[in-house]
Design a protein around this motif. Sequence first.
Motif, mmCIF file in Angstrom:
data_model
loop_
_atom_site.group_PDB
_atom_site.id
_atom_site.type_symbol
_atom_site.label_atom_id
_atom_site.label_comp_id
_atom_site.label_asym_id
_atom_site.label_seq_id
_atom_site.Cartn_x
_atom_site.Cartn_y
_atom_site.Cartn_z
ATOM 1 N N ALA A 166 -8.807 -1.798 0.908
ATOM 2 C CA ALA A 166 -8.240 -3.144 0.774
ATOM 3 C C ALA A 166 -8.955 -4.109 1.715
ATOM 4 O O ALA A 166 -9.275 -5.243 1.336
ATOM 5 C CB ALA A 166 -6.741 -3.118 1.065
ATOM 6 N N GLN A 205 -2.278 -2.286 -3.941
ATOM 7 C CA GLN A 205 -3.535 -1.556 -3.764
ATOM 8 C C GLN A 205 -3.499 -0.211 -4.489
ATOM 9 O O GLN A 205 -2.589 0.584 -4.271
ATOM 10 C CB GLN A 205 -3.806 -1.322 -2.271
ATOM 11 N N VAL A 258 0.866 -1.179 0.000
ATOM 12 C CA VAL A 258 0.000 0.000 0.000
ATOM 13 C C VAL A 258 0.903 1.230 0.000
ATOM 14 O O VAL A 258 1.530 1.547 1.008
ATOM 15 C CB VAL A 258 -0.959 0.019 1.208
#
Length: 177
Positions: A138, A117, A93
């Motif tokens: 997510a 993500q 991320v």
Amino acid sequence: AEAVSAPLLGPFVYGTDGRGGVNLMIPTGGMRRPRTQESAVAVEDNLGNIRSEDNLFMNGAEVFTFTLSAVPQSIESLLAKSGKKMEEIDLFVFHQANKYMLEHLRKRMKIREDKFQITMSHCGNTVSSTIPIALKHAFAEGKLKKGSNVMLVGFGVGYSWGAMLLRWSDFHVTEAR
């Protein structure tokens, strides 16, 4: 051996290099260069942009170059510090700067799409809150399960960068009211 369900926050890598400040800034405002009537006058630069010294300036090419260097170095440093390999990370991320930059970084780092993500289509770049927003999405998308190893990577203004590992736990995620 460490239990998969054991909480994990860290290790961390981070840094800053103030030499990049001129590439993403508002030149005036504050004590160093207070705003004046003269600083508010908009002029056309050599690229055809019309702006005043009171407006945000970004040298996109330099910021992009910094990102392409700092992010891979941060990831490599974090993996070395943690003793983990790329394959052991379940989800990456990153700061949601822009989709082009994220895709470029993902491909350069050879990260699979399903482990990366991107949460921008509905809210864009929300600056420092992009990582928590992306984590929430997510989770809602079922990409985070108890014990998931997640790498968070931030980068931006100034220049600054940071990365950390997080082992997902049974967090209770609620909707904002």
